[in-house]
Design an enzyme around this catalytic site. Structure first.
Site, PDB file in Angstrom:
ATOM      1  N   HIS A   1       0.818  -1.209   0.000  1.00  0.00           N
ATOM      2  CA  HIS A   1       0.000   0.000   0.000  1.00  0.00           C
ATOM      3  C   HIS A   1       0.857   1.267   0.000  1.00  0.00           C
ATOM      4  O   HIS A   1       0.341   2.370   0.130  1.00  0.00           O
ATOM      5  CB  HIS A   1      -0.897  -0.037   1.249  1.00  0.00           C
ATOM      6  CG  HIS A   1      -2.014   0.930   1.257  1.00  0.00           C
ATOM      7  ND1 HIS A   1      -2.191   1.875   2.248  1.00  0.00           N
ATOM      8  CD2 HIS A   1      -3.042   1.120   0.386  1.00  0.00           C
ATOM      9  CE1 HIS A   1      -3.258   2.591   2.004  1.00  0.00           C
ATOM     10  NE2 HIS A   1      -3.803   2.151   0.887  1.00  0.00           N
TER      11      HIS A   1
ATOM     12  N   HIS B   1      -9.428  11.150   1.990  1.00  0.00           N
ATOM     13  CA  HIS B   1      -8.591   9.955   1.938  1.00  0.00           C
ATOM     14  C   HIS B   1      -7.276  10.134   2.695  1.00  0.00           C
ATOM     15  O   HIS B   1      -6.469   9.207   2.765  1.00  0.00           O
ATOM     16  CB  HIS B   1      -8.310   9.624   0.461  1.00  0.00           C
ATOM     17  CG  HIS B   1      -7.597   8.334   0.224  1.00  0.00           C
ATOM     18  ND1 HIS B   1      -6.280   8.271  -0.174  1.00  0.00           N
ATOM     19  CD2 HIS B   1      -8.014   7.048   0.319  1.00  0.00           C
ATOM     20  CE1 HIS B   1      -5.910   7.012  -0.325  1.00  0.00           C
ATOM     21  NE2 HIS B   1      -6.943   6.242  -0.033  1.00  0.00           N
TER      22      HIS B   1
END
Length: 492
Positions: free
Chosen positions: A234, A410
């Site tokens: 990620h 986000h």
């Protein structure tokens, strides 16, 4: 004709017991495999909550849970560990030589902060001075900053993202990287094959050119990892010439500019670090690249270049399922315990583990202001439901809960007092704490913390504060959905 009908009936009667026996065998086998898998989960799952959740599922629903467990249940990435150990001899020498040059830049532990020793042991490194840091708000500022950095590259560019799409933004980077490669700059591109599943082989091949190497992270390489889908890389890291690094919440795609009508506008945060801490980000990339390509990058520069004598102290921390300890969870728990005045957390996914919840409860008990900022609009229904349980509990203790209303938020940002800020890729959930490879940039500087404070104050202004947020006051079905989602959170 009667004879044929009788024969058909006889065949059916003969087949029936065989089918029943087969079904009984499959059911019995599934329960046996469920028991074996449950024992494995008890021995290997990192948290008691996760182990209990898996054991219950494996024993009650083995037909579905057994294959799910062996695909999604592993919590330690042994293949990555073994690969890195194989390469350690070749890598250790240049790193040891670089560490000697880092010693004058390392921040020593204050006598009043025993937690500093824990942080440095988790990071396998210390805060280093001599860094210039820049806060990058939203996609336009971030992409322009990265493009300017790539344009200034003279030796190499390391370019790693969880999601890499060759749309408008992605093609801009592709054309720039190919052009720089033609100028003699070495370019390495690393992406997660699951996060970048839309990057078809033909599109990935279009990035290949002289001086450019492109690799998927490929968690499934090797026989033991063939069906392993649970680990994801990620990280979002860009490093130029070992001097400048970028990291944060933004991937490469048009939606990160707010061009996705379902999740628009898009709110995100990145950071630019110039100085010795950029070398740490480079080391994290090198580790990932070795797993993906089995290639050690011997052309990189490991020498630290301080930007100024009084530059900001910074630390770049990598974490993931190959770590011996739960690095991300322990790091954030330690940092939260340092706070005395305030803890501000901005995250799209708030499903903290028990250690983090304990740290937040203790902070509230000692009078520390705790604010949690999370989006009202969310791209994950399950996460949104589970978060209600934890937000409600903290709200009952006095935490201030804010729902961001202006599109999708986000960013992954933590502000501690007026002393430090953390920006990176880590969400406050089990996946980021234990299953994903992540990266965080911590800056221990009041000026930078004040900039983050100003940014978050504006975000709070675009949010609605839930002043009386209690799950027990919600309708029955809402409470049931939230509790069920929270119950399953440790295994996802």
């Amino acid at each position: 004709m009667p004879f044929q009908q009788g024969a058909q009936q006889l065949v059916c009667y003969q087949r029936l017991p065989t089918s029943q026996h087969m079904i009984a065998f499959i059911v019995a086998l599934s329960f046996i495999l469920g028991i074996v898998s449950a024992v494995h989960a008890i021995l290997e799952t990192r948290t008691p909550q996760g182990a209990i959740a898996w054991v219950v599922c494996l024993l009650v629903f083995p037909i579905v849970s057994v294959p799910a467990y062996w695909v999604l249940g592993r919590s330690r990435f042994h293949g990555y560990v073994n690969a890195w150990q194989e390469a350690s001899d070749a890598i250790r020498k240049p790193l040891d030589e670089a560490l000697e040059e880092f010693k004058p830049l390392q921040v020593q532990a204050p006598e009043s902060m025993p937690e500093y020793a824990a942080i440095t042991r988790l990071a396998n490194f210390q805060f280093v001075t001599g860094n210039h840091t820049e806060l990058l708000i939203d996609g336009q500022n971030t992409f322009e900053s990265i493009e300017a950095g790539i344009e200034a590259a003279t030796d190499y560019v390391l370019f790693q993202f969880y999601i890499l799409r060759l749309d408008g933004v992605g093609n801009r980077f592709k054309e720039q990287l190919i052009r720089k490669a033609r100028e003699g700059v070495k370019v390495l591109v690393l992406y997660d094959e699951l996060g970048s599943s839309s990057l078809a082989k033909e599109n990935a091949a279009s990035l290949v050119a002289p001086n450019i190497s492109v690799r998927p992270f490929n968690t499934r390489q090797g026989r033991r990892n063939r069906f392993q889908l649970n680990f994801r890389n990620h990280r979002k890291i860009v490093v130029v010439d070992g001097r400048v690094a970028w990291l944060g919440g933004l991937n490469v795609g048009d939606d990160y500019l707010g061009l996705d009508p379902k999740l628009s506008p898009w709110r995100d945060t990145h950071m630019r670090i110039e100085g010795p801490a950029a070398v740490t980000a480079q080391a994290i990339f090198v580790s990932d690249w070795y797993w993906a390509a089995r290639e050690f990058l011997d052309f990189l520069s490991w020498r630290p270049y301080p930007t100024e004598a009084a530059g900001k102290p910074a630390l770049v921390l990598g974490s993931g399922p190959a770590d011996e300890l739960e690095t991300a969870s322990l790091f954030f728990t330690t940092v939260l315990n340092l706070a005395r005045e305030r803890i501000w957390i901005a995250t799209p996914y708030f499903i903290p583990d028990e250690a983090t919840m304990v740290a937040l409860r203790l902070a509230l008990l000692r009078g520390t202001e705790v604010r949690i900022l999370t989006p009202r609009l969310n791209d994950n229904w399950f996460v949104r439901q589970a978060a209600n349980v934890y937000l409600s509990e903290l709200a009952d203790m006095g935490a201030r809960i804010f729902f961001y209303e202006k599109g999708f938020m986000h960013q992954k940002v933590v502000l501690i007092d007026s002393a430090a800020a953390i920006i990176g890729t880590v969400n406050f959930d089990n996946r980021s704490f234990r299953l994903n490879f992540e990266v965080s940039g911590a800056v221990a500087d009041s000026e930078f913390a004040n900039q983050v404070e100003t940014m978050l104050e504006q975000d709070f202004g675009n949010s609605t504060e839930a002043s009386d947020y209690r799950l027990r006051d919600q309708p029955f079905l809402d409470r049931l959905q939230a509790r069920t989602a929270a119950l399953l959170a440790p295994v996802l």
